[in-house]
Write a protein that holds these residues in place. Sequence first.
Motif, PDB file in Angstrom:
ATOM      1  N   SER A 172       0.921  -1.107   0.434  1.00  0.00           N
ATOM      2  CA  SER A 172       0.050  -0.014   0.004  1.00  0.00           C
ATOM      3  C   SER A 172       0.490   1.447  -0.011  1.00  0.00           C
ATOM      4  O   SER A 172      -0.176   2.383   0.005  1.00  0.00           O
ATOM      5  CB  SER A 172      -0.571   0.162   1.571  1.00  0.00           C
ATOM      6  N   ILE A 191       1.899   2.809   2.305  1.00  0.00           N
ATOM      7  CA  ILE A 191       0.849   3.506   3.519  1.00  0.00           C
ATOM      8  C   ILE A 191       2.642   4.588   4.040  1.00  0.00           C
ATOM      9  O   ILE A 191       1.680   5.706   4.764  1.00  0.00           O
ATOM     10  CB  ILE A 191       0.843   2.606   4.704  1.00  0.00           C
ATOM     11  N   LEU A 229      -6.788   2.758   5.240  1.00  0.00           N
ATOM     12  CA  LEU A 229      -5.693   1.976   4.655  1.00  0.00           C
ATOM     13  C   LEU A 229      -5.664   1.349   6.053  1.00  0.00           C
ATOM     14  O   LEU A 229      -4.929   0.227   6.335  1.00  0.00           O
ATOM     15  CB  LEU A 229      -4.826   2.537   4.170  1.00  0.00           C
ATOM     16  N   PRO A 254      -5.902   7.352   3.799  1.00  0.00           N
ATOM     17  CA  PRO A 254      -4.760   7.370   5.105  1.00  0.00           C
ATOM     18  C   PRO A 254      -5.819   6.339   6.220  1.00  0.00           C
ATOM     19  O   PRO A 254      -5.389   5.241   6.582  1.00  0.00           O
ATOM     20  CB  PRO A 254      -4.312   8.119   5.709  1.00  0.00           C
TER      21      PRO A 254
END
Length: 250
Positions: A40, A42, A56, A53
């Motif tokens: 991802s 992230i 995720l 955000p």
Amino acid sequence: MQNRTQIWKWVATGVCLAVAIVVLATVSGYGAAAVFDIWSQIKEPRAFAAGEPEALMTGRVAISLFAFQVVTVASVFLANARRRRVAGTPFLNFDMPPGGIKTLALSVVVLMALAMLFASFVFVFNPDALQHDLQPFAEMMKSRTWWLILLAAGIGAPLAEECLFRGLLFGALRPSPLGFTGAAVVTAVTWALLHANYSPYGVAAITLIGLYLAWLRERTGSLLTPIVCHGAYNSLIILLMAFSAAGSFD
């Protein structure tokens, strides 16, 4: 003497298996989270879309939980298959309980009533503890991937945790001199330790629920009853928080 030795052998085996499964499943959960981070991106410094955000992070938690649950269920079923071959008495039994749907529904209603009474007690004496235990989940309910937590908590957790604690561990301890009471207490306390990040009130609630689920396992002779109760309880909490979060944006 031989029978007693065999019983303690199965107790030791069951406890060691339970510990090994928890360790393996926990490592798998962290591993799945690490893989998700890479996939991802992230943690990479990049531009995120609105709400991305949060979505995720919720997905990350769900993937970690799924990994823990899949490894736990698979490991317990393997242990159960070996127990069936060697001893002829499996740890797991998913038969419909005596009374069928009526027994399942009544068991759920009783659990909900007891949980509401305990939650009311906590709210009166320490409302901050209740907020502390629910806040992490409440935040995830605001993301668009909240339904992943519902799947993990409402289906995955009941199946994995009941198979491990009220299935394998309870099944190993019940025939020992500990009896039902000892097996119920040990499985409830060890299950509560998985939720050690909760407040003392939260840990106490998990322990009491664990005792009730062990009693259901004993009374009905089936894991289906505690699984259904566990799933209904978790699902109700998640759905209430999800609807509350949705209402806060109206």
